[in-house]
Design a protein around this motif. Structure first.
Motif, PDB file in Angstrom:
ATOM      1  N   ARG A 156      -4.057   1.831   2.736  1.00  0.00           N
ATOM      2  CA  ARG A 156      -4.233   2.998   3.603  1.00  0.00           C
ATOM      3  C   ARG A 156      -3.823   2.706   5.046  1.00  0.00           C
ATOM      4  O   ARG A 156      -3.636   3.625   5.841  1.00  0.00           O
TER       5      ARG A 156
ATOM      6  N   TYR B 112      -7.395   6.103  -8.111  1.00  0.00           N
ATOM      7  CA  TYR B 112      -6.930   7.212  -7.256  1.00  0.00           C
ATOM      8  C   TYR B 112      -8.078   7.870  -6.499  1.00  0.00           C
ATOM      9  O   TYR B 112      -8.024   7.983  -5.257  1.00  0.00           O
TER      10      TYR B 112
ATOM     11  N   GLU C 111      -8.643   7.947  -2.473  1.00  0.00           N
ATOM     12  CA  GLU C 111      -8.656   9.261  -1.818  1.00  0.00           C
ATOM     13  C   GLU C 111      -9.913   9.448  -0.976  1.00  0.00           C
ATOM     14  O   GLU C 111      -9.853   9.959   0.152  1.00  0.00           O
TER      15      GLU C 111
ATOM     16  N   VAL D  49      -2.234   9.021  -1.571  1.00  0.00           N
ATOM     17  CA  VAL D  49      -3.486   8.689  -0.882  1.00  0.00           C
ATOM     18  C   VAL D  49      -3.435   7.343  -0.144  1.00  0.00           C
ATOM     19  O   VAL D  49      -4.387   6.992   0.562  1.00  0.00           O
TER      20      VAL D  49
END
Length: 362
Positions: free
Chosen positions: A161, A201, A205, A228
């Motif tokens: 991320r 996932y 997310e 994501v």
């Protein structure tokens, strides 16, 4: 020659070259086995290995040996496959050995060791370097017989991320990763998380985890991770050539007629080559699509790789000091790796380096 005829000739002929036809027929009882895969049907390449094996065996025995594959969770979940095969709940399992690291760290080495062997070297070690014999000495303690039945090739370093530029950026990072690689990342300050593939996932997310590794472009695209976590790192130094194994209940394996043992071994070998070829063929286009949709491709820095390499061998030493089985197998892997890279440096690396530069020049 049709495919069906070819597989019959390859499998049955190789298994019983010197055996008369009537004897072969008598040694082929009708069997129906269940094969629990560790993967969902949506991942057609890696789950497909179980289908390839089942089809091969059926066609090579004129339907006398039937194997029904089940997707992850249809009989037992991926974490339970080793126990299910060992206790006879199912006759067979098709999964990665390292998922059972928690039972014994030696399980991890049946799939991949960080900074270990690439796919070709892994096959060489398993088939010609005594690797599969060493592993089966260990698997026998868990009532299983194993054989190589797939390989993904070197994997990617996962989805993040945020950007990871230095070792300090790993500190406190919650990453979905398991086994020996998890211990290595922990030494570097990360916080490893063991999360099933289907939960990756939503975890990314929601921000429950900061990063996750899975396989590579073809599978990762299917799972939608780029939506994501925008940063895609390489290489997956913990999985240079991860093997997928076909596990058979030890007693059931010994009960099989020799012809069936040979056919099943040949089927697993075919699946092993077939899976790697599929990943090699499908990953380039998938990577292009990911990059075209905004994925940010990043290499791990030399600093991170060097630190991870040092941490890896510290982990090897620590686990080896407590576990004789692990030490026996990892010592074999390291010795084989060092010899292999003597050869790969001379030929493979020189050739690949030239070709990559030639491609860049157009």
């Amino acid at each position: 020659m049709k495919r069906r005829q070819f597989m019959q000739a390859a499998a049955v002929g190789a298994a019983a070259t010197a055996v008369a036809a009537p004897a072969i027929a008598q040694s082929m009882p009708e069997l129906k086995w269940r094969l629990q895969s560790g993967f969902p049907k949506s991942l057609d390449t890696i789950y497909g290995g179980a289908e390839v094996i089942s089809k091969f065996v059926s066609e090579a025995t004129d339907g006398k040996f039937q194997i029904q594959p089940f997707a992850a969770g249809e009989i037992v979940g991926q974490p339970q496959i080793a126990d299910a095969v060992g206790n006879g709940t199912v006759e067979m399992g098709h999964t990665c050995s390292y998922y059972y690291f928690g039972k014994d760290p030696t399980f991890a080495l049946g799939t991949a060791a960080p900074f270990g062997l690439n796919a070709r070297q892994m096959n060489a070690w398993l088939y010609q370097g005594g690797g599969n014999d060493l592993l089966n000495e260990f698997y026998a303690k868990h009532n299983m017989y194993g054989m190589p039945a797939g390989n993904t090739g070197v994997q990617m370093g996962g989805w993040y991320r945020k950007e990871i530029k230095t070792v300090d950026d790993l500190k406190g990072l919650k990453i979905r990763i398991a086994g020996i690689a998890g211990l290595v990342m922990q030494k570097l300050g990360a916080v490893p998380q063991q999360i099933p593939g289907g939960d990756i996932y939503p975890s990314l997310e929601r921000g429950t985890i900061d990063a996750a590794e899975w396989v590579g472009p073809y599978d990762d695209e299917k799972l939608g991770f780029s939506k994501v976590a925008p940063y895609y790192y390489y290489p997956g130094f913990w999985e240079g050539g991860p093997a997928i194994h076909l596990f058979v209940n030890q007693a059931k394996w010994k009960e099989l007629p020799k012809a069936y043992q040979a056919i099943l071994t040949t089927a697993a070998g075919y699946a092993n080559n077939d899976m790697l070829a599929k990943y090699d063929a499908r990953n380039p286009a998938a990577l292009r699509r990911l990059l075209g949709s905004g994925t940010q491709l990043r290499p791990f820095s030399q600093e991170i790789l060097e630190a991870a390499y040092k941490a890896t061998h510290e982990v090897f030493d620590e686990v080896s000091a407590k576990n004789a089985d692990f030490k026996k197998v990892i010592d074999s892997v390291k010795a084989f790796r060092n010899e292999e890279y003597l050869w790969f440096q001379v030929a493979e690396y020189a050739y690949d380096t030239f070709m990559i530069r030639a491609r860049a020049r157009g």
